[in-house]
Design a protein around this motif. Structure first.
Motif: not given
Lengths: 338, 338
Positions: A296-308
Motif C-alpha cells: 500500500a502507500d504506507h500512509v496508514g502504517e506510518l501514522a499507526y507507528l508514530r501514534e504508537l
C-alpha cells in the motif's frame, strides 16, 4: 525475519557498538566490525570477533550496517558506507539525537534504507572493554521510520526484536528528540551540575563520605566521557534548552516554597514528581495486533507507528507474510489512580 | 562494648526504625519497639518483634533508645522519653537534619546523653512493611558528639560498629547539615523537579517509554513520601537554599555553554563533575589508631573526632579499656590523579 539480515556489520566498536557486535555474533549472525582506532580493533579481535582493517571491507556485501561512532562523525560515515553497500542494505545508527542525522540521510538520498535508531541503554563507562553482549537486551529501542523507508524499518525492527528482545519504539525523529531531551539529555545536565557543584564545594570530602543513594544515583551518568555528553547535548540543543527552562520553572517553585517555609506547597510539588515515579513503576500495557498490506502507500502504517510511539507504546513483533505485515503492539493501559 | 547497651528500644517503627529493630533483634539484643500508629504496631508484631502499647513501657529500663519518628515530632518525643529513662540511658535519633534537634536536646539538659545520629541509607518506600534487617548494614552513620556527651558517643558508636558494621562518621551538627545539603537534600530537590517536570509535560507518555538509566536513577528518590521529603528540606532550609544557589550557578554555566554552542566549555564543566564520580568510585582510605584517656577534659578527643569527619574520614572501631578509649580511624588517601 532475522534471516533476511543475516550478514551484518558494526562500524564503531566502543561501548554500544562493541556490545551490539558481541550479541549479533552470539546470535549466530555473520558479523564484521570496524573501528577507526587500531587499538580498539585489536581489543575487539581479542574477544573473538571478526574485525576488518578498512570500513569498506567491513561493510561490503552486508545486509545491515549499524553506525555506532560519535555523533559528529555520522554524516561522513553514512556517505562512505552507503557508497560501498547495495541499495537493499539497511543502514541504521545508535546516536542519542535523531533529527539531524535523519535530515542528512534524506539529503544524501538514503531515506529508503537509512532508519535512524537509538537504543535506550548505556553505562557510565566507555570503550570496547566496557562492551558486553547483554547491554542492550530488552531495551526500549527507538526507530524513526520515514515515508519511503518502511520496508527497511520492518526488516530492522524484526531483527532487533529477534536478537535483542527489543521493545521497538517507532517515532518521528523530532518526536524522539523532544522526548529524549527530558528522558535522557536533561538528566545528564543535572547529574553533571550536581557532581560539579560538589567538585567545587569546600565540603567535598565530607559530602562524598555521606553520599548514599540519592547522590550516588543522581550523579551516576556524570561519570561518562564529557565529550560524548557534550556532543549529545549540542546535537539536541534547542530541545534541551527548552526543557531546561521547564525544569527551571519547577525548580523555582520548589525553591520558593522552601524559602517561604510553606510545607503544604512543597509537599504538593513533590507529590507531582511522585506520580511520575508511580506511573513509571506500575505501568501496564495492553497488547494488540495490527495488519497492513505491504504494497500500500504506507500512509496508514506510518501514522499507526508514530501514534504508537507518541502514546508511550512499543512493538514486540513484526512479521511479514502473504503480502501483509503484522505488528504486535503494546499501549500503556489507563494509569492506576493515586 | 555492645553488651553495655544490651537493652534497647526503638520509638517509631517505619522504614528506618523497623529496620533497626529487626537488626537489633537478630543481633540478640533485648529490644522493644513502639509506634504511635496501632496498625503499624500490629504489623511489626507480626514480624515477631516485641512491641509495647505505650512509649513509656517501651523505653523504661532501657540502656539505649533510638528515636525514629518524623523530624517535627522529635523535640516532644525526646522530652517524653528522657523523663522515663535513667540518666545513663543513651538517646539518639536517625533524622536527616541535625542542628535543630541537637539544640533542642541541649536546651532540655540532655547534651550528656543525647547523641544526634543519621544513618546514610534509605529507600524510596516507607512504612514498616518496607523495613528489612539489612537496610542499614555497612552504612555511613553520622553521629554528632557534643562536649559533654563523649561517654554516650563512645558507647553508641561501639554498638553501631558491632551490630551494623557501620562506618561511624563523627561530625558537629552544623557540619553534618552542611554536607548533607549537597549529599542528600539537594539531590532530593533535583529528583523531584525532574520527575515533576515530566509529570507536567505534554510528552509524558513518550518520555516514560524512553526512560532508561539516567532518568530512572535521577528520579528514584522522588518516589518517597512528599511530606517526609518536605520536612527534611524545611529542617535544613538555609543550607539547602545556599547549595541550590551554588547548583544554580553551575547549571547556568552549563546552560550558557550549550546555548553558545561551545563544545569545549561544555566538556570542561562536565569534566569537573566526572572528577567527583572518579573520586567517589576509587576512594581509598588509610587506617590509623588514636588513643585518649577517658577521664581527660575531652577537648583533644572531640577535636580529633570532628576533624576526622570533616576530612571525609570515619571510624570502624571504638574500644574502651584500662581507662583509655582507642579509635580505629580511616582517612581518605591522597586521591588518584586524573
Amino acid at each position: 525475519m532475522a534471516g533476511e539480515l543475516a550478514r551484518a556489520a558494526v562500524v564503531g566498536t566502543g561501548l554500544i557498538g562493541g556490545s551490539l557486535l558481541l550479541r549479533l555474533r552470539d546470535a549466530g549472525l555473520d558479523v564484521t566490525g570496524w573501528d577507526p582506532d587500531p587499538e580498539t580493533r585489536g581489543r575487539v579481535r581479542e574477544r573473538g570477533v571478526v574485525v576488518a582493517d578498512t570500513v569498506e571491507d567491513a561493510v561490503a556485501g552486508r545486509d545491515v550496517v549499524f553506525l555506532c561512532g560519535p555523533l559528529p562523525t555520522l554524516p561522513a560515515t553514512l556517505a562512505r558506507v552507503a557508497a560501498v553497500t547495495d541499495d537493499r542494505c539497511v543502514l541504521t545508527d545508535v546516536g542519542s539525537v535523531k533529527a539531524e542525522v535523519s535530515t542528512v540521510a534524506t539529503v544524501q538520498g538514503l531515506g529508503h534504507r537509512f532508519v535512524p535508531g537509538h537504543p535506550m541503554a548505556g553505562a557510565d563507562r566507555a570503550g570496547p572493554d566496557a562492551a558486553e553482549p547483554g547491554l542492550l537486551d530488552g531495551a526500549a529501542w527507538v526507530l524513526c521510520p520515514g515515508p519511503t523507508g518502511l520496508d527497511a524499518f520492518r526488516r530492522l525492527a524484526a531483527l532487533l526484536v529477534d536478537v535483542f528482545h527489543a521493545r521497538v519504539v517507532p517515532m518521528s525523529a523530532p518526536e524522539h528528540d523532544g522526548a529524549a531531551a527530558l528522558a535522557s539529555h536533561v538528566p545528564h545536565v543535572l547529574a553533571g551540575a550536581l557532581a560539579g557543584t560538589v567538585h567545587r564545594s569546600a565540603l567535598r570530602d565530607a559530602v562524598l563520605t555521606l553520599a548514599a543513594g540519592s547522590f550516588s544515583d543522581g550523579t551516576r551518568v556524570a561519570g561518562g566521557p564529557p565529550e560524548r555528553t557534550a556532543n549529545m547535548l549540542l546535537g539536541n540543543r534547542d530541545r534541551v534548552l527548552a526543557e531546561l527552562d521547564a525544569l527551571g520553572v519547577f525548580l523555582g517553585e520548589l525553591t520558593e516554597a522552601l524559602r517561604a517555609g510553606d510545607a503544604d506547597a512543597l509537599a504538593e510539588r513533590l507529590a507531582e514528581g511522585r506520580q511520575t515515579r508511580s506511573t513509571l513503576r506500575a505501568r501496564e500495557f495492553t497488547a494488540h495486533r495490527r495488519e497492513f498490506p505491504c504494497a500500500a502507500d504506507h500512509v496508514g502504517e506510518l501514522a499507526y507507528l508514530r501514534e504508537l510511539g507518541a502514546a508511550g507504546g512499543h512493538l514486540t513483533g513484526v512479521r511479514e507474510a502473504g503480502g501483509a505485515v503484522t505488528y504486535t503492539g503494546h499501549l500503556p493501559a489507563t494509569p492506576p489512580l493515586g
